[in-house]
Design an enzyme around this catalytic site. Sequence first.
Site, short mmCIF file in Angstrom:
data_model
loop_
_atom_site.label_atom_id
_atom_site.label_comp_id
_atom_site.label_asym_id
_atom_site.label_seq_id
_atom_site.Cartn_x
_atom_site.Cartn_y
_atom_site.Cartn_z
N ARG A 18 20.11 -10.37 8.41
CA ARG A 18 19.32 -11.60 8.51
C ARG A 18 20.18 -12.81 8.84
O ARG A 18 19.66 -13.84 9.27
CB ARG A 18 18.56 -11.85 7.20
CG ARG A 18 19.43 -12.42 6.10
CD ARG A 18 18.71 -12.45 4.77
NE ARG A 18 19.40 -13.25 3.78
CZ ARG A 18 20.52 -12.92 3.14
NH1 ARG A 18 21.09 -11.76 3.40
NH2 ARG A 18 21.06 -13.71 2.25
N ARG A 51 0.83 -1.21 0.00
CA ARG A 51 0.00 0.00 0.00
C ARG A 51 0.86 1.26 0.00
O ARG A 51 0.58 2.21 -0.73
CB ARG A 51 -0.94 -0.01 1.20
CG ARG A 51 -2.15 -0.91 1.02
CD ARG A 51 -3.21 -0.70 2.10
NE ARG A 51 -2.78 -1.04 3.44
CZ ARG A 51 -2.79 -2.26 3.97
NH1 ARG A 51 -3.22 -3.27 3.25
NH2 ARG A 51 -2.40 -2.47 5.20
N TYR A 53 15.01 -12.33 12.28
CA TYR A 53 15.36 -12.55 10.88
C TYR A 53 14.55 -11.60 9.99
O TYR A 53 15.10 -10.88 9.16
CB TYR A 53 15.09 -14.01 10.50
CG TYR A 53 15.25 -14.30 9.04
CD1 TYR A 53 16.49 -14.65 8.51
CD2 TYR A 53 14.16 -14.27 8.16
CE1 TYR A 53 16.65 -14.93 7.16
CE2 TYR A 53 14.31 -14.54 6.82
CZ TYR A 53 15.55 -14.88 6.32
OH TYR A 53 15.70 -15.15 4.99
N ARG A 84 10.79 -11.10 0.37
CA ARG A 84 11.71 -12.24 0.47
C ARG A 84 11.69 -12.84 1.87
O ARG A 84 11.70 -14.05 2.04
CB ARG A 84 13.15 -11.82 0.11
CG ARG A 84 13.39 -11.62 -1.36
CD ARG A 84 13.15 -12.86 -2.21
NE ARG A 84 13.90 -14.01 -1.73
CZ ARG A 84 13.45 -15.26 -1.74
NH1 ARG A 84 12.27 -15.54 -2.22
NH2 ARG A 84 14.18 -16.24 -1.29
N ALA A 85 11.65 -11.99 2.88
CA ALA A 85 11.60 -12.49 4.26
C ALA A 85 10.33 -13.30 4.49
O ALA A 85 10.37 -14.36 5.11
CB ALA A 85 11.68 -11.32 5.25
N GLN A 86 9.21 -12.80 3.97
CA GLN A 86 7.95 -13.53 4.11
C GLN A 86 8.02 -14.86 3.37
O GLN A 86 7.63 -15.90 3.90
CB GLN A 86 6.78 -12.70 3.58
CG GLN A 86 5.46 -13.43 3.76
CD GLN A 86 4.43 -13.12 2.70
OE1 GLN A 86 4.74 -12.52 1.67
NE2 GLN A 86 3.22 -13.55 2.93
N TYR A 111 16.10 -8.46 8.10
CA TYR A 111 16.10 -8.54 6.64
C TYR A 111 15.47 -7.29 6.03
O TYR A 111 15.96 -6.75 5.04
CB TYR A 111 15.36 -9.79 6.20
CG TYR A 111 15.69 -10.31 4.82
CD1 TYR A 111 16.33 -9.54 3.86
CD2 TYR A 111 15.33 -11.60 4.47
CE1 TYR A 111 16.61 -10.04 2.60
CE2 TYR A 111 15.62 -12.11 3.21
CZ TYR A 111 16.25 -11.32 2.28
OH TYR A 111 16.52 -11.82 1.03
#
Length: 162
Positions: free
Chosen positions: A116, A43, A105, A63-65, A109
């Site tokens: 990370r 958003r 992490y 990327r972390a997700q 990140y």
Amino acid sequence: MTTNKLYNSAQMEKEDLVLVGFVAAAHAWQLGAAATEVAVLRRKHKISPPITDGPPDFIRALRAQQNGLEFGVMFEVILWTAGIFGHQVPAAALGCYYLVARHFYVKGYIQDAEKRKAPFYHSVRAVKGLLAVSLLGMGNIVLRNYANVDVVSMLKVKFFPA
């Protein structure tokens, strides 16, 4: 109810896994929080799905997700295996260690990809610990049922004599 031959004890009760259940629920919440972080950045930067490109903070959050989801499947399997075949206390403790490491992490990140690394290695240690609890628990069951050797009882006698 029949007694499971491999679980040479009374039937497992809900209380035997309640701590692992709390950790699993916290893990689900953590995965949801990471998804929310990505949604907030979408958003903020006006990035509509399925687009996965954008500013560096968005890409790092995404990327972390994704990494959390990839690791999450393995974590859940090994968490429950450790709780069922090993013991819920070390499984839950190692699960909490994993969750704390994954929290740092994701936060690290998003700030900087280099931040990370240390939390990642901590989460790997937690998973390895859960694997050890699982294998030791399953190994004890196999030895007890097929070789008539109960390692846990032997350790109890050795370290906690009556």
